[in-house]
Design a protein around this motif. Structure first.
Motif, PDB file in Angstrom:
ATOM      1  N   HIS A  67      10.404   4.792   1.146  1.00  0.00           N
ATOM      2  CA  HIS A  67       9.439   5.474   1.371  1.00  0.00           C
ATOM      3  C   HIS A  67       9.434   6.929   1.232  1.00  0.00           C
ATOM      4  N   CYS A  96       4.461  10.148  -1.116  1.00  0.00           N
ATOM      5  CA  CYS A  96       3.887   8.762  -0.216  1.00  0.00           C
ATOM      6  C   CYS A  96       3.824   9.172   0.974  1.00  0.00           C
ATOM      7  N   CYS A  99       6.070   2.356   3.371  1.00  0.00           N
ATOM      8  CA  CYS A  99       6.454   1.318   2.187  1.00  0.00           C
ATOM      9  C   CYS A  99       7.749   0.626   2.165  1.00  0.00           C
ATOM     10  N   ILE A 150       0.939  -1.064  -0.052  1.00  0.00           N
ATOM     11  CA  ILE A 150       0.020   0.039  -0.068  1.00  0.00           C
ATOM     12  C   ILE A 150       0.852   1.188   0.025  1.00  0.00           C
ATOM     13  N   HIS A 151       0.531   2.089  -0.859  1.00  0.00           N
ATOM     14  CA  HIS A 151       1.205   3.590  -0.763  1.00  0.00           C
ATOM     15  C   HIS A 151       0.125   4.340  -0.587  1.00  0.00           C
ATOM     16  N   GLY A 152       0.711   5.792  -0.442  1.00  0.00           N
ATOM     17  CA  GLY A 152      -0.239   6.881  -0.146  1.00  0.00           C
ATOM     18  C   GLY A 152      -0.292   7.897  -1.222  1.00  0.00           C
ATOM     19  N   GLN A 178       2.075   6.283   2.650  1.00  0.00           N
ATOM     20  CA  GLN A 178       1.705   5.093   3.558  1.00  0.00           C
ATOM     21  C   GLN A 178       3.046   4.532   3.456  1.00  0.00           C
ATOM     22  N   MET A 230       9.832   8.334  -2.307  1.00  0.00           N
ATOM     23  CA  MET A 230       8.863   8.170  -3.109  1.00  0.00           C
ATOM     24  C   MET A 230       8.098   9.330  -3.708  1.00  0.00           C
TER      25      MET A 230
HETATM   26 CU   LIG Z   1       4.822   4.144  -0.333  1.00  0.00          CU
END
Ligand SMILES: [Cu+2]
Lengths: 319, 563
Positions: A197, A189, A193, A153-155, A191, A200
């Motif tokens: 992270h 991003c 990861c 899951i990413h955000g 979430q 990202m």
């Molecule tokens: Cu992410």
């Protein structure tokens, strides 16, 4: 590739607390934020001022003092339950209204496919154009991100636009927004990861509608001409009929083709060079090669001059 | 300050029970009744178990705190510094997991609760002393496994273990860590069970429900949540381990699972767990404010029932952690609505405490300083919850430093302040020694200042768009990060000073009297430190827990006759 957070990105501030308002959704979110801030500050004062006053006024003066007996005051107890309840319910409604508006994308929003993976963002536009870690959007039109993840899951978070939604593997989520004027900002991003992270990130570029249209229709893949040519060889379907290892599929193999002499069924013998190839791509019937069925489609209008150049560059390398 | 700091009248209070005022230094008490390490490891005495829990959770707090300090030092600089990305990810995971599962969840109930729940209701022990010892051993096993995870290479999922990241190759020793959490859950369940039965069954004659100190109501409410919610966490951890180990396809979409389901399961426990953490803290604050302002809590009944209401409503709001997870708008709306609803009882408690201070007789000893810190910080923590409860605003703030600041204000500004305040409040009773009031005030003030310096800037970072769990960050955020890191050093100094004077007091502190604060609840009406049986004879709850006049007047009379 994932850029490091420390390089060339900025979030511009609009106020002390919040980034500038980059989308048409932002003012509404910010009104909610301001409401919460006013309510918060008011209650904070309501608690802390009496707290300080009481601590000073009722400090223990003699070791054996005790406090006054605690009374009872139903009116005040009801008041300090009901009034805050009314206030937070108002907050709820304001938050809900803004959320509802942000949830439903207007019909006809311009759709961009977002694919997240560790640790990069891939954007695919309706014209087939695609970009990595750079999101371009037209100004003044609602755009909708249709998002999915390839791994965890990413955000998807653009602080200046006040939009955020998880990007989940195995299903689609979406956000939409309208950006009123050309701007550049940052996508993060949110979430967690893994290792990349915090790197990202993607650049977000909102362009005037006309410029965007022009840009999005220049379907040109990045990279060296040879690499692009190799890509077109598969993406345009040449590979379905022409091998690059010498085997015959439908048409002649591309292996070693460059520079040889081609025997045409009308008797001509022509060298396979730039002009020959270009002409054959655009109008195969005018150069019928002996011993093969005349089934190659014309790519007129489907390949730009540049792309034909790239294919030629690639052909030269297939030995 | 105008209040008397250390009353010099040893071992005398409640003259109605002269047999209780035997000298402590000479008499036997729970500490010296038996000696040797074995007598501790096999004890069934709730007080000794409480002390062992106390040492354990404080060790966990120290470890988690050191991790936090390292994280903060790294964040002095936006790019690569001091530690690698991988180490950073492990550190914040361990900081969170240790602070939550090893420290804050067991902290108050298992240490102060274990020690004082039986004493406050006038009982000899908890209902199931063996179960109590077992829960401590289970805690140790879970803690040992968590330590093992650290030693063999760590885990880097964040304390939330979100799937499918936690099922991927770069997540570390997830299975071992989930087993540790699973085991720790049992310790929590057993403690909760024990308290519920103890409070129902072992109350002294005269100790009606509404004569119970409010700390007991909050522990009771907490215990309900512990036994109802913790099994869900256990099941979730088992499913996660099975999914990771055997690909059974519950959470990981690669095998047909649903990763958002994990979040529902996880928060179905972890939101109620927020109340496992804060309710006991609220209970302590009621005691501290009542005793150190010498005034009965305003709206006792409301405060008591609001604990129960919070515990039950707490089960209905888990979805507010998932407003941007892709759950439906309708679900988001319901969870947001209920979240605001549950805010009210907590808010009203703050008003009740304020009203108790009004016309009180407020001493500014360390326990009260911590109670005041709690009121200040918890109020900020609660009010910033309004931002996060509002759906549209949460979209912007979710998973940013704003959330980090918010829950630290609630958990550390709330629970930890209450815990530390309670620790000082009951320290004389537990150890028989007074801590140094001057040093204690200094560290309370340092922690208060340091706390705000650390966490207030994080609200600003968050609303400006700084996501949480970021190793590297934009250069424009550096100023606030540096400020925050300086603050963490001040907090650190405060806690290390505390460690120093508390340990010192064990050796050289003034001998504590039976009832140094003039408190009226039962635990103060027996010798200091208490005998193994708690009370020489079965106590009777003659008056309420906050009827200070009589107790204080008796103390004054004694002192008058002594001089
Ligand atoms: Cu992410």
């Amino acid at each position: 590739m994932a850029a490091d957070a420390a390089t060339n990105f900025v979030i511009h501030l609009g106020s002390f607390w919040l980034p500038r308002q980059g989308s048409t959704l932002a003012p509404q979110v910010d009104r909610g934020f301001d409401l919460a801030l006013y309510v918060g500050v008011a209650f904070f004062i309501l608690v802390v001022v009496p707290l300080v006053l009481f601590v000073w006024k009722y400090r223990r003066r003699r070791a054996h003092d005790v406090g006054k007996p605690t009374g009872h005051n139903t009116a005040i107890e009801i008041a300090w339950t009901v009034i805050p309840l009314a206030i937070v319910m108002a907050c709820f409604l304001v938050g809900f209204r803004g959320f509802l508006r942000a949830s439903v994308a207007p019909a006809g929003a311009y759709e961009i496919q977002v694919t997240a993976h560790k640790w990069a963002w891939h954007f695919q536009y309706p014209t087939g154009k695609s970009t990595d870690n750079e999101l371009r959007i037209p100004v003044g039109r609602p755009v909708k991100m249709v998002m999915s993840s390839q791994d965890v899951i990413h955000g998807f978070f653009i602080p200046e636009f006040r939009v955020k939604e998880d990007v989940v593997p195995g299903s689609y989520t979406s956000v939409w927004f309208t950006v009123p004027k050309p701007t550049q900002t940052l996508l993060e991003c949110t979430q967690y990861c893994g290792l990349g992270h915090s790197g990202m990130l993607a650049k977000v570029i909102a362009m005037p509608d006309a410029d965007f249209d022009k840009w999005v229709h220049q379907v040109k893949l990045q990279g060296s001409p040879v690499a692009i040519g190799r890509g077109l060889y598969t993406s345009k379907g040449c590979s379905g009929c022409h091998s690059i290892n010498g085997t015959r599929i439908v048409g002649p193999s591309f292996k070693g083709l460059w520079g040889t002499t081609s025997h045409l069924s009308d008797g001509r013998n022509l060298v396979v060079d730039e002009n020959f190839v270009r002409k054959h791509i655009l109008d195969p019937r005018s150069l019928p090669v002996t011993g093969y069925p005349q089934v190659m489609p014309s790519f007129k209008g489907q390949l730009t001059d540049e792309q034909i150049n790239d294919i030629i560059a690639f052909l030269k390398t297939v030995k | 300050m105008s209040d008397s700091t250390t009353p010099a009248h040893p071992e005398r209070s409640a003259p109605a029970h002269p047999e209780r005022s035997r000298g402590t230094a000479a008499g036997t008490n729970y500490l010296n009744a038996q000696r040797g390490i074995k007598s501790w490891l096999t004890t069934l005495d709730h007080k000794r178990i409480g002390i062992m829990y106390l040492v354990s959770v404080l060790t966990a707090f120290l470890l988690g705190g050191i991790f936090a300090l390292i994280i903060r030092i790294k964040l002095l600089f936006p790019g690569h510094y001091l530690i690698t990305r991988a180490q950073y990810n492990e550190l914040f995971t361990l900081h969170g997991a240790i602070m939550i599962f090893l420290f804050i969840i067991p902290s108050i109930p298992a240490s102060l609760g274990n020690f004082f729940v039986p004493m406050m209701i006038g009982a000899k022990d908890v209902a199931f002393p063996r179960l109590n010892l077992m829960s401590l051993y289970i805690y140790w096993v879970g803690a040992a496994m968590a330590l093992l995870v650290i030693l063999i290479g760590g885990v880097s999922t964040g304390w939330t273990f979100y799937a499918p990241f936690s099922e991927g190759p770069d997540a570390g020793h997830v299975i071992l860590m989930t087993v540790a959490v699973f085991i720790l859950g049992f310790s929590s369940i057993l403690t909760g069970l024990n308290f519920i039965v103890t409070i129902h069954k072992l109350r002294a004659p005269g100790m009606t429900w509404f004569k119970m100190p409010l700390f007991l109501w909050s522990i009771y409410a907490t215990s309900l949540v512990q036994i109802l919610a913790t099994p869900v966490l256990g099941i979730t951890m088992v499913l996660l381990a099975l999914d990771r180990g055997f690909h059974i396809g519950i959470f990981d979409p690669r095998y047909g699972g649903d990763p958002v389901l994990f979040q529902h399961f996880f928060w179905f426990y972890s939101h109620p767990a927020v109340y496992i953490m804060i309710l006991p803290g609220m209970g302590i604050i009621s005691e501290l404010i009542a005793v150190h302002a010498r005034r009965r809590i305003f709206g006792y009944t409301f405060v008591a029932f609001s604990s129960i209401a919070i515990a039950l409503l707490g089960f209905l709001v888990w979805g507010h952690h998932m407003f941007v997870s892709g759950q439906s708008v309708m679900a988001g709306a319901v969870f947001s609505f209920l979240t605001f609803f549950i805010a009210i009882p907590s808010g009203v408690k703050v008003f009740n405490w304020l009203a108790t201070l009004y016309q009180g007789s407020i001493s500014l000893r360390a326990p009260m300083l911590y109670a005041l810190s709690f009121l200040f910080l918890f109020t900020i923590g609660g009010l910033t919850g309004i931002f996060l409860g509002m759906l549209s605003v949460d979209v912007h703030l979710h998973d940013t430093y704003f959330v980090v600041a918010h829950f630290h204000y609630v958990m550390m500004g709330g629970t930890v302040m209450a815990f530390v305040g309670g620790l000082h409040h009951w320290w004389p009773k537990m150890t028989g020694r007074m801590y140094s009031e001057a040093w204690a005030r200094l560290s309370a003030i340092l922690i208060f200042i340091g706390f705000n310096a650390t966490f207030f800037p994080q609200f600003i970072l968050g609303s400006r768009g700084m996501p949480r769990r970021y190793y590297a960050y934009l250069p424009e955020f550096q100023g606030l990060h540096v400020f925050s890191t300086f603050g963490s050093w001040v907090i650190g100094a405060g806690f290390f000073i505390m460690l120093g004077y508390l340990v010192y007091s064990l050796k050289a502190g003034a001998v504590a009297s039976t009832n140094p604060w003039g408190a009226a609840s039962l635990e103060w009406q027996t010798a200091t430190p208490p005998p193994t049986e708690n009370f020489p004879v079965q106590p009777v709850a003659e008056h309420g827990p906050y009827d200070f006049e009589e107790v204080v007047a008796a103390q004054a009379a004694l002192e008058g006759s002594a001089s």
